[in-house]
Design an enzyme around this catalytic site. Sequence first.
Site, mmCIF file in Angstrom:
data_model
loop_
_atom_site.group_PDB
_atom_site.id
_atom_site.type_symbol
_atom_site.label_atom_id
_atom_site.label_comp_id
_atom_site.label_asym_id
_atom_site.label_seq_id
_atom_site.Cartn_x
_atom_site.Cartn_y
_atom_site.Cartn_z
ATOM 1 N N GLY A 73 -4.784 -1.843 5.000
ATOM 2 C CA GLY A 73 -4.003 -2.988 4.519
ATOM 3 C C GLY A 73 -4.681 -4.316 4.823
ATOM 4 O O GLY A 73 -4.764 -5.206 3.975
ATOM 5 N N ARG A 74 -5.194 -4.459 6.039
ATOM 6 C CA ARG A 74 -5.783 -5.750 6.440
ATOM 7 C C ARG A 74 -7.187 -5.945 5.881
ATOM 8 O O ARG A 74 -7.813 -6.967 6.130
ATOM 9 C CB ARG A 74 -5.757 -5.889 7.959
ATOM 10 N N GLU A 84 -4.667 -6.630 14.764
ATOM 11 C CA GLU A 84 -4.145 -5.306 14.381
ATOM 12 C C GLU A 84 -5.260 -4.260 14.487
ATOM 13 O O GLU A 84 -5.006 -3.100 14.755
ATOM 14 C CB GLU A 84 -3.574 -5.346 12.950
ATOM 15 N N LYS A 90 0.836 -1.196 0.000
ATOM 16 C CA LYS A 90 0.000 0.000 0.000
ATOM 17 C C LYS A 90 0.877 1.254 0.000
ATOM 18 O O LYS A 90 0.695 2.152 -0.797
ATOM 19 C CB LYS A 90 -0.923 -0.031 1.228
ATOM 20 N N HIS A 95 -5.307 -33.076 17.934
ATOM 21 C CA HIS A 95 -4.191 -33.899 18.408
ATOM 22 C C HIS A 95 -3.054 -33.042 18.925
ATOM 23 O O HIS A 95 -1.918 -33.514 19.028
ATOM 24 C CB HIS A 95 -3.719 -34.828 17.286
ATOM 25 N N LYS A 148 9.346 -0.871 13.765
ATOM 26 C CA LYS A 148 9.886 -0.572 12.430
ATOM 27 C C LYS A 148 10.984 0.486 12.531
ATOM 28 O O LYS A 148 12.047 0.361 11.946
ATOM 29 C CB LYS A 148 8.781 -0.011 11.523
ATOM 30 N N GLU A 184 10.549 -4.595 4.432
ATOM 31 C CA GLU A 184 10.624 -6.019 4.050
ATOM 32 C C GLU A 184 10.318 -6.178 2.563
ATOM 33 O O GLU A 184 11.011 -6.887 1.829
ATOM 34 C CB GLU A 184 9.630 -6.857 4.863
#
Length: 547
Positions: free
Chosen positions: A271-272, A357, A210, A388, A512, A216
């Site tokens: 973003g999410r 978030e 965005k 399990h 960040k 990253e």
Amino acid sequence: MSDVPEPIRRPEWAALENHRTDALPQPDLRELFAADPSRAQRYVVHVGDLRIDYSKHLVTDDTLALLVELAEATDVPGLRDAMFRGERINTTEDRAVLHTALRAPRDAVVEVDGENVVPAVHAVLDRMADFAGRVRSGEWTGHTGRRIRNVVNIGIGGSDLGPAMAYEVLRPYTARDLTFRFVSNVDGADLHEAVRDLDPAETLFIVASKTFTTIETVTNATSARNWLLDALGDEKAVARHFVALSTNAEKVTDFGIDTANMFEFWDWVGGRYSFDSAIGLSLMIAIGPDRFREMLDGFRIVDEHFVNAPAEANAPMILGLLGVWYNNFLDAQSHAVLPYSHYLSKFTAYLQQLDMESNGKSVDRQGRPVTWQTGPVVWGTPGTNGQHAYYQLIHQGTKLIPADLIGFARPVAELSDDLTAQHDLLMANLFAQGQALAFGKTAEEVRAEGVPEEQVPHRTFRGNHPTTTILATELTPSVLGQLIALYEHKVFVQGAIWNIDSFDQWGVELGKVLAKRVEPALTEGADVPGLDPSTAALVAAYRERRK
Ligand code: F6P
């Protein structure tokens, strides 16, 4: 604004506290069903293809009515309508919150600052459809004229989790002759493993960001470009092998991607909340534009339901309110999402960002510290695997963990007969777990099986663990859209009640900024002022070992 009362000061909150105290130690599911078996039918809400059963919750009609009163008092419907109208409800970033416009029909009108954004949404969708069609047909070729066979999405957070999750979910609908990979981690191993067996001449990179400033993503995209150019040896190759998904044309150009190869979205898409925007391009290439539009239609079904259904029959409202009941009145700390579908293996990871978030906040919309619990820890993996691993703790541990069980009546069409037959066993596990969690096994029932007395306490299951069961006919693109919109709006309801801004994420900024400050200490051995003694010692130890 500062005269907005804190939710805990409202009489509706106090009424729920009193109701909880009256019901202590806790409503009991055996008793609730014995008193009213019809709750199995009454506590079910339908939306689209989803049948949502909330009968196995620690609530009565009174609890639900009080929760709805709290939603009305905190004006959840008012904030919802403001969101859909394009008001700037993300106050700390002064932005509208309009992911719902991404799935609005072509003729809808949704205005931001007096401008209808729907034509722009559809213009980008059309460009995406054109591009996706050309990649799928082989018309869009790489620099050397070879057909694109591999698509690598580079992004992180909302620019990765959505498309990566949805690609897994809709795998049966994907073009199986194309390979899709998703790279997010700045750990070079991620990109290395993603491209090591790919031919650069046949590989398309989709750089999804965005902001186009995320370290990253920019780092991985730079390494990917080097990998490509090492093989193809010509700068011009970038234009055929790189496209960008972003709101930031300037940074995209700085990176060296022509804006002709950029698919745009807008600052009113968080973003999410973005994988149904241009961020979904990799998914659209995988499943094709028609399936992508079916998915958008699924989102829209739930959007319309959220706007129109009365609170008592409104699925996101009910799920949000149940979460508030556990989180704020019964002291639950977490919420498990347990899909009984292999294809939903990344679904909970996606929901973690969506929920945590959004609602991991400790000041309210007016900037006051909250003195009430906000978002829960969201966790889970596909159900049978979890059975399990950690279900023991849910069944017999000391914590209250509300859970969502998600399953489908039909397996995907392409399974062999043998594998299709396994579907009933899969779903038998879902139904059995819902029953065992709710009703447990009493000491008398254990004794009646002839279990020696000293083992009875160990084999007794208290039960009373609440679950929602979400059942759909089949895991189609539309159903995926419905599920995601359901959770988006559930998170919205909770944020509205807690009076927090669910659409900012300042908490991820500090890490960040510090990472940028620390990096020179690692790479160049520079002195970094302001490191605390513990971190300084860690950096020194790292440098020593790195030699
Ligand atoms: O984690 C913080 C965050 O800003 C997320 O909200 C976002 O989805 C992610 O980083 C990636 O951001 P971008 O798409 O700008 O690269």
